[in-house]
Write a protein that holds these residues in place. Sequence first.
Motif, PDB file in Angstrom:
ATOM      1  N   THR A  20       0.839  -1.206   0.000  1.00  0.00           N
ATOM      2  CA  THR A  20       0.000   0.000   0.000  1.00  0.00           C
ATOM      3  C   THR A  20       0.869   1.248   0.000  1.00  0.00           C
ATOM      4  N   LYS A  21       2.112   1.088   0.453  1.00  0.00           N
ATOM      5  CA  LYS A  21       3.064   2.197   0.415  1.00  0.00           C
ATOM      6  C   LYS A  21       3.681   2.299  -0.976  1.00  0.00           C
ATOM      7  N   LYS A  22       4.128   3.484  -1.320  1.00  0.00           N
ATOM      8  CA  LYS A  22       4.963   3.661  -2.495  1.00  0.00           C
ATOM      9  C   LYS A  22       6.320   3.016  -2.228  1.00  0.00           C
ATOM     10  N   THR A  23       7.003   2.628  -3.297  1.00  0.00           N
ATOM     11  CA  THR A  23       8.264   1.907  -3.134  1.00  0.00           C
ATOM     12  C   THR A  23       9.436   2.672  -3.741  1.00  0.00           C
ATOM     13  N   ILE A  24      10.613   2.368  -3.209  1.00  0.00           N
ATOM     14  CA  ILE A  24      11.870   2.748  -3.846  1.00  0.00           C
ATOM     15  C   ILE A  24      12.559   1.449  -4.216  1.00  0.00           C
ATOM     16  N   ILE A  25      12.948   1.311  -5.478  1.00  0.00           N
ATOM     17  CA  ILE A  25      13.475   0.025  -5.932  1.00  0.00           C
ATOM     18  C   ILE A  25      14.813   0.175  -6.648  1.00  0.00           C
ATOM     19  N   THR A  26      15.527  -0.919  -6.668  1.00  0.00           N
ATOM     20  CA  THR A  26      16.648  -1.088  -7.581  1.00  0.00           C
ATOM     21  C   THR A  26      16.546  -2.503  -8.109  1.00  0.00           C
ATOM     22  N   LEU A  27      17.142  -2.736  -9.261  1.00  0.00           N
ATOM     23  CA  LEU A  27      17.123  -4.096  -9.787  1.00  0.00           C
ATOM     24  C   LEU A  27      18.492  -4.461 -10.341  1.00  0.00           C
ATOM     25  N   GLY A  28      18.792  -5.745 -10.230  1.00  0.00           N
ATOM     26  CA  GLY A  28      20.090  -6.244 -10.681  1.00  0.00           C
ATOM     27  C   GLY A  28      20.387  -7.564 -10.006  1.00  0.00           C
ATOM     28  N   THR A  29      21.543  -8.135 -10.297  1.00  0.00           N
ATOM     29  CA  THR A  29      21.900  -9.414  -9.693  1.00  0.00           C
ATOM     30  C   THR A  29      22.395  -9.247  -8.258  1.00  0.00           C
ATOM     31  N   PHE A  30      23.080  -8.131  -7.964  1.00  0.00           N
ATOM     32  CA  PHE A  30      23.660  -7.895  -6.636  1.00  0.00           C
ATOM     33  C   PHE A  30      24.409  -9.132  -6.162  1.00  0.00           C
ATOM     34  N   ASP A  31      25.167  -9.737  -7.059  1.00  0.00           N
ATOM     35  CA  ASP A  31      25.862 -10.971  -6.719  1.00  0.00           C
ATOM     36  C   ASP A  31      26.998 -10.694  -5.738  1.00  0.00           C
ATOM     37  N   GLY A  32      26.981 -11.412  -4.629  1.00  0.00           N
ATOM     38  CA  GLY A  32      27.973 -11.213  -3.585  1.00  0.00           C
ATOM     39  C   GLY A  32      27.512 -10.261  -2.504  1.00  0.00           C
ATOM     40  N   VAL A  33      26.576  -9.366  -2.839  1.00  0.00           N
ATOM     41  CA  VAL A  33      26.154  -8.307  -1.894  1.00  0.00           C
ATOM     42  C   VAL A  33      27.404  -7.811  -1.171  1.00  0.00           C
ATOM     43  N   HIS A  34      28.371  -7.344  -1.955  1.00  0.00           N
ATOM     44  CA  HIS A  34      29.704  -7.027  -1.443  1.00  0.00           C
ATOM     45  C   HIS A  34      29.860  -5.528  -1.161  1.00  0.00           C
ATOM     46  N   LEU A  35      31.063  -5.124  -0.793  1.00  0.00           N
ATOM     47  CA  LEU A  35      31.304  -3.740  -0.401  1.00  0.00           C
ATOM     48  C   LEU A  35      31.002  -2.754  -1.529  1.00  0.00           C
ATOM     49  N   GLY A  36      31.136  -3.201  -2.787  1.00  0.00           N
ATOM     50  CA  GLY A  36      30.807  -2.329  -3.913  1.00  0.00           C
ATOM     51  C   GLY A  36      29.330  -2.005  -3.998  1.00  0.00           C
ATOM     52  N   HIS A  37      28.485  -2.843  -3.384  1.00  0.00           N
ATOM     53  CA  HIS A  37      27.036  -2.616  -3.390  1.00  0.00           C
ATOM     54  C   HIS A  37      26.565  -1.753  -2.222  1.00  0.00           C
ATOM     55  N   LEU A  41      22.823   0.218  -1.683  1.00  0.00           N
ATOM     56  CA  LEU A  41      21.846  -0.337  -0.756  1.00  0.00           C
ATOM     57  C   LEU A  41      21.595   0.597   0.428  1.00  0.00           C
ATOM     58  N   ASP A  42      22.654   1.230   0.928  1.00  0.00           N
ATOM     59  CA  ASP A  42      22.479   2.208   2.014  1.00  0.00           C
ATOM     60  C   ASP A  42      21.620   3.383   1.553  1.00  0.00           C
ATOM     61  N   ARG A  43      21.849   3.822   0.320  1.00  0.00           N
ATOM     62  CA  ARG A  43      21.075   4.945  -0.227  1.00  0.00           C
ATOM     63  C   ARG A  43      19.582   4.595  -0.273  1.00  0.00           C
ATOM     64  N   ILE A  44      19.274   3.403  -0.739  1.00  0.00           N
ATOM     65  CA  ILE A  44      17.879   2.961  -0.818  1.00  0.00           C
ATOM     66  C   ILE A  44      17.246   2.914   0.575  1.00  0.00           C
ATOM     67  N   CYS A  45      17.947   2.328   1.533  1.00  0.00           N
ATOM     68  CA  CYS A  45      17.410   2.213   2.891  1.00  0.00           C
ATOM     69  C   CYS A  45      17.195   3.582   3.530  1.00  0.00           C
ATOM     70  N   ASN A  46      18.135   4.493   3.320  1.00  0.00           N
ATOM     71  CA  ASN A  46      18.022   5.833   3.904  1.00  0.00           C
ATOM     72  C   ASN A  46      16.854   6.606   3.316  1.00  0.00           C
ATOM     73  N   ILE A  47      16.702   6.554   1.995  1.00  0.00           N
ATOM     74  CA  ILE A  47      15.584   7.259   1.341  1.00  0.00           C
ATOM     75  C   ILE A  47      14.258   6.646   1.784  1.00  0.00           C
ATOM     76  N   ALA A  48      14.218   5.321   1.895  1.00  0.00           N
ATOM     77  CA  ALA A  48      12.987   4.650   2.333  1.00  0.00           C
ATOM     78  C   ALA A  48      12.545   5.167   3.701  1.00  0.00           C
ATOM     79  N   LYS A  49      13.506   5.340   4.615  1.00  0.00           N
ATOM     80  CA  LYS A  49      13.173   5.852   5.951  1.00  0.00           C
ATOM     81  C   LYS A  49      12.747   7.312   5.893  1.00  0.00           C
ATOM     82  N   GLN A  50      13.500   8.116   5.153  1.00  0.00           N
ATOM     83  CA  GLN A  50      13.228   9.553   5.090  1.00  0.00           C
ATOM     84  C   GLN A  50      11.877   9.852   4.451  1.00  0.00           C
ATOM     85  N   GLU A  51      11.502   9.091   3.430  1.00  0.00           N
ATOM     86  CA  GLU A  51      10.296   9.400   2.652  1.00  0.00           C
ATOM     87  C   GLU A  51       9.158   8.411   2.885  1.00  0.00           C
ATOM     88  N   ASN A  52       9.325   7.541   3.909  1.00  0.00           N
ATOM     89  CA  ASN A  52       8.295   6.559   4.267  1.00  0.00           C
ATOM     90  C   ASN A  52       7.916   5.684   3.072  1.00  0.00           C
TER      91      ASN A  52
END
Length: 318
Positions: A20-37, A41-52
């Motif tokens: 029911t909420k609006k979403t912020i998304i990214t798409l890709g393989t994110f293989d390894g979920v490593h330091l380069g990601h 991922l932090d940007r997405i989580c921060n915006i999600a909190k700031q903008e509900n």
Amino acid sequence: MQIKTTKLKTYNSLNEFTSTKKTIITLGTFDGVHLGHTGILDRICNIAKQENLESVVLTFFPHPRLIVSNDTEIKMLNTMAEKAKLLEQKGIQNFIIHPFDKLFSELSPREFVEQILIKQLNIQKIIIGYDHKFGKNRAADINDLIGFGNEFGFNVEEISAKQVNEVSVSSTKIRNSLLEGNISLANDYLGYSYMLSGIVVKGNQLGRTIGFPTANIQISENYKLIPKNGVYIVTAILNNKTIFGMMNIGVKPTLGENLLSIEVHLLHFSEDIYGHKIQVNVIEQLREEQKFESFEALKLQLEMDKANTLHYFENWNA
């Protein structure tokens, strides 16, 4: 790695996801979920909190290259279950693993935006790489996506070429390091110890005859990248407990076998764990795989490996 407490919801299809909420998304393989990601991922989580907003990572399985170009050689750093665990630690709220097939690949760019982004994902914002292509024949790029965003009222944030290249280079370096047996370098890029997840199955049980019983690990995902053959220092997660050990990846040439096996000798451990799930965290390579002239020579080497492993863990938290 910074551990966050957000509970991740995993979906095996876009059709399972509703919000029911609006979403912020990214798409890709994110293989390894490593330091380069991490930055993305932090940007997405921060915006999600700031903008509900609800944070969403969308990936596809099997890998699109398997369908579009029949690239059967591709090996991945994570199974989907491992990836979900890592994304949860990063603070992502929703992980969608959508089946990628010929029909999905035929969606036009507009159909992808209208049917997937708008209708099914309820999108408010998307963070995407500058070089991302989407739609049938990968016909559309980020400029097309920005145009669709203006038309349908969602925002597009571009991941810079530098960030995209860092992610790509990191993934390549991690794969190469693992295939070379350079675990410590791979772990530096990952930001955590490379993991192998599977089920403990019965092997030939010869190890116990020379004082080194092993847990044979069966990994069902044939796309999972296995490090170079050799002997490694590891920790194992069993029933939420951490156990020190050493692992052999190889074909056991001393026994005259030629099938690849993954075996873990758990230190100070004697429980029956057949059929149990196990996660093995690979810390460092002890030595290359080698053929010994006799079982006695093999046992002597294993004793040395065990002594070196114990010495490593004695200084692990020093």
